[in-house]
Design a protein around this motif. Structure first.
Motif, PDB file in Angstrom:
ATOM      1  N   ASP A 285      -1.302  71.820   1.817  1.00 53.06           N
ATOM      2  CA  ASP A 285      -2.468  72.683   1.996  1.00 53.06           C
ATOM      3  C   ASP A 285      -3.286  72.205   3.196  1.00 53.06           C
ATOM      4  N   CYS A 286      -3.996  73.139   3.803  1.00 55.23           N
ATOM      5  CA  CYS A 286      -4.745  72.814   5.027  1.00 55.23           C
ATOM      6  C   CYS A 286      -5.934  73.768   5.125  1.00 55.23           C
ATOM      7  N   ASP A 287      -7.079  73.215   5.554  1.00 52.20           N
ATOM      8  CA  ASP A 287      -8.296  74.034   5.665  1.00 52.20           C
ATOM      9  C   ASP A 287      -8.605  74.438   7.096  1.00 52.20           C
ATOM     10  N   CYS A 288      -7.584  74.494   7.957  1.00 49.97           N
ATOM     11  CA  CYS A 288      -7.824  74.794   9.376  1.00 49.97           C
ATOM     12  C   CYS A 288      -8.526  76.128   9.591  1.00 49.97           C
ATOM     13  N   GLN A 289      -8.325  77.073   8.649  1.00 54.96           N
ATOM     14  CA  GLN A 289      -8.904  78.401   8.835  1.00 54.96           C
ATOM     15  C   GLN A 289     -10.430  78.370   8.909  1.00 54.96           C
TER      16      GLN A 289
ATOM     17  N   LEU B 251       2.235  68.402  11.510  1.00 53.41           N
ATOM     18  CA  LEU B 251       0.777  68.311  11.699  1.00 53.41           C
ATOM     19  C   LEU B 251       0.202  69.607  12.241  1.00 53.41           C
ATOM     20  N   CYS B 252      -0.897  70.038  11.638  1.00 56.18           N
ATOM     21  CA  CYS B 252      -1.656  71.203  12.095  1.00 56.18           C
ATOM     22  C   CYS B 252      -2.804  70.669  12.961  1.00 56.18           C
ATOM     23  N   GLN B 253      -2.820  71.025  14.236  1.00 54.32           N
ATOM     24  CA  GLN B 253      -3.827  70.452  15.147  1.00 54.32           C
ATOM     25  C   GLN B 253      -5.250  70.847  14.746  1.00 54.32           C
ATOM     26  N   TRP B 254      -5.450  72.123  14.419  1.00 53.81           N
ATOM     27  CA  TRP B 254      -6.796  72.548  14.012  1.00 53.81           C
ATOM     28  C   TRP B 254      -7.176  71.920  12.671  1.00 53.81           C
ATOM     29  N   GLY B 255      -6.187  71.733  11.809  1.00 59.40           N
ATOM     30  CA  GLY B 255      -6.437  71.072  10.529  1.00 59.40           C
ATOM     31  C   GLY B 255      -6.798  69.610  10.723  1.00 59.40           C
ATOM     32  N   ALA B 256      -6.140  68.958  11.684  1.00 57.08           N
ATOM     33  CA  ALA B 256      -6.457  67.564  11.991  1.00 57.08           C
ATOM     34  C   ALA B 256      -7.902  67.451  12.484  1.00 57.08           C
TER      35      ALA B 256
ATOM     36  N   SER C  16      -2.063  75.867  14.601  1.00 56.78           N
ATOM     37  CA  SER C  16      -2.892  76.248  13.454  1.00 56.78           C
ATOM     38  C   SER C  16      -1.989  76.875  12.388  1.00 56.78           C
ATOM     39  N   CYS C  17      -1.992  76.305  11.176  1.00 58.44           N
ATOM     40  CA  CYS C  17      -0.985  76.729  10.187  1.00 58.44           C
ATOM     41  C   CYS C  17      -1.380  77.985   9.428  1.00 58.44           C
ATOM     42  N   GLY C  18      -2.652  78.315   9.410  1.00 67.13           N
ATOM     43  CA  GLY C  18      -3.072  79.512   8.685  1.00 67.13           C
ATOM     44  C   GLY C  18      -3.366  79.264   7.212  1.00 67.13           C
ATOM     45  N   GLY C  19      -3.404  77.996   6.782  1.00 62.76           N
ATOM     46  CA  GLY C  19      -3.782  77.695   5.395  1.00 62.76           C
ATOM     47  C   GLY C  19      -2.800  76.820   4.639  1.00 62.76           C
TER      48      GLY C  19
HETATM   49 ZN   LIG Z   1      -3.691  74.204   9.191  1.00 65.06          ZN
END
Ligand SMILES: [Zn+2]
Length: 377
Positions: free
Chosen positions: A242-246, A346-351, A219-222
């Motif tokens: 950018d990533c919306d995993c949060q 790759l961010c798993q939670w973002g995926a 999880s990248c944190g954003g």
């Molecule tokens: Zn992420």
């Protein structure tokens, strides 16, 4: 029952008279089969499933063979200690579909050898696609969206083959832990994860015709991290996005506390000459916000420690990422952070978040590894 190292290990078949022609034909046939299997995408992979054992127990109800030719022995259980191992590895095959190693079932064959410090290393040699079936659900929950599982399968396949290419003369390509990617053999196989592997069979990520370093994390944190900033790896497909995993990640804002004696003890064991801590603060920070170095003020002066090293020293399971703010509060070091893992690729939670929004695995991979192509090997 302990079994002595068979003398046959590493010794070629003896060739006499007419058998020589037969052996030659068989050898050429085996080579052609191996080459054609490789061309058809049936690559092999070698995974060190144990690397510092003092005893290993191999079992198969169908029987295990060690050695080969007339000297081959058949056992249901083989127990090995370092004293049983010579300079050559012991090759163990199952007459059934799996081998149990210290209670866990694996596909493929096992090579048992001594490592550099005289302990036991067990290498599982198996088909790449079978290996991936034991990776995907060990890396992410098998209940997740199918497109997230497929993205993980392609990333893991690419990562494994890239590691194989980079392994040089090493006896194995990957470890079975988070230091490479998680692999737990057949125990990790789940129907949906197996389907994700089968549906993407042979698919890998390339950039300008070459396999990419398909790093990934929980999880990248954003925002994912630029590999150049964190590790000095200059790759345009690892620049950070950018990533919306949060929105869904269980590793949103987190806080962990470490006592000062605990931190001092851990640092001293790693060779840092520190006897007290008066303050702690961040040093260099990447444009995305991750900390490169953490500074400890002490009687010995300012001690600067790479943040990823500090994570390793204090434990990855508690010190979840370097997206952090450290603080000294009431004789404790309080680490406030976001995300889990190094943040590169790759961010798993973002995926999973993108898959929940209806994105297909190809689009997910393009988001985290921009400019890459999926090709079938
Ligand atoms: Zn992420």
């Amino acid at each position: 029952m302990a079994v002595m190292a068979p003398r046959s290990a590493g010794i070629p078949f003896s060739i006499r008279g007419p058998v020589r022609h037969c052996s030659f034909i068989l050898a050429v046939g085996a080579l052609l089969f191996a080459l054609s299997a490789e061309c058809l995408g049936a690559a092999r992979i070698r995974v060190a499933i144990a690397d510092s054992s003092t005893q290993v127990v191999l079992q198969s109800p169908a029987g295990l063979t060690i050695g080969r030719g007339r000297t081959a022995k058949v056992r249901r259980t083989i127990t090995l200690t370092p004293a049983d191992l010579g300079t050559d590895p012991i090759l163990v095959r199952s007459r059934g579909s799996s081998i149990s190693v210290n209670g866990k079932k694996y596909r493929g064959t096992m090579e048992v050898r001594r490592n550099g410090i005289g302990r036991i290393r067990v290498i599982n040699d198996l088909d790449l696609e079978d290996y991936l079936k034991g990776v995907v659900a060990a890396e992410i929950p098998h209940e997740w969206e199918m497109e997230a599982l497929k993205a993980q399968a392609v990333a893991s396949r690419t990562y494994a083959l890239h590691q194989k290419e980079a392994s040089g003369g090493r006896s194995y390509h990957l470890l079975a832990t988070v230091d490479s990617q998680m692999y737990v053999g057949m125990e990790g196989e789940r129907p949906r994860a197996v389907r994700a592997v089968d549906d993407t069979r042979g698919e890998v990520l390339q950039y300008e015709g070459r396999l990419i370093s398909a790093y990934y994390h929980s999880s990248c944190g954003g925002h994912t991290e630029d590999a150049l900033e964190l590790w000095g790896i200059d790759a345009s497909y690892l620049r950070g996005v950018d990533c919306d995993c949060q929105r869904i990640s269980t590793y949103g804002p987190w806080e962990r506390k470490f006592s000062i004696p605990e931190v001092i003890g851990a640092l001293r064991r790693e060779g840092y000459p520190i006897t007290d801590i008066a303050a702690v603060e961040n040093g260099d920070i990447t444009p995305a916000g991750r900390v490169k170095r953490v500074l400890f003020r002490s009687s010995q002066g300012m001690i600067s420690i790479p943040a990823e090293s500090l994570r390793s020293i204090l434990g990855y399971s508690r010190f979840l990422s370097v997206f952090i703010e450290p603080e000294l509060v009431d004789r404790e070091i309080v680490i406030s952070g976001r995300g889990r893992g190094h943040g590169v690729g790759l961010c798993q939670w973002g995926a999973q978040d993108l898959a929940l929004q209806g994105k297909e695995y190809r689009a997910i991979l393009e988001h985290y590894y921009p400019g890459t192509k999926i090709v079938r090997r």
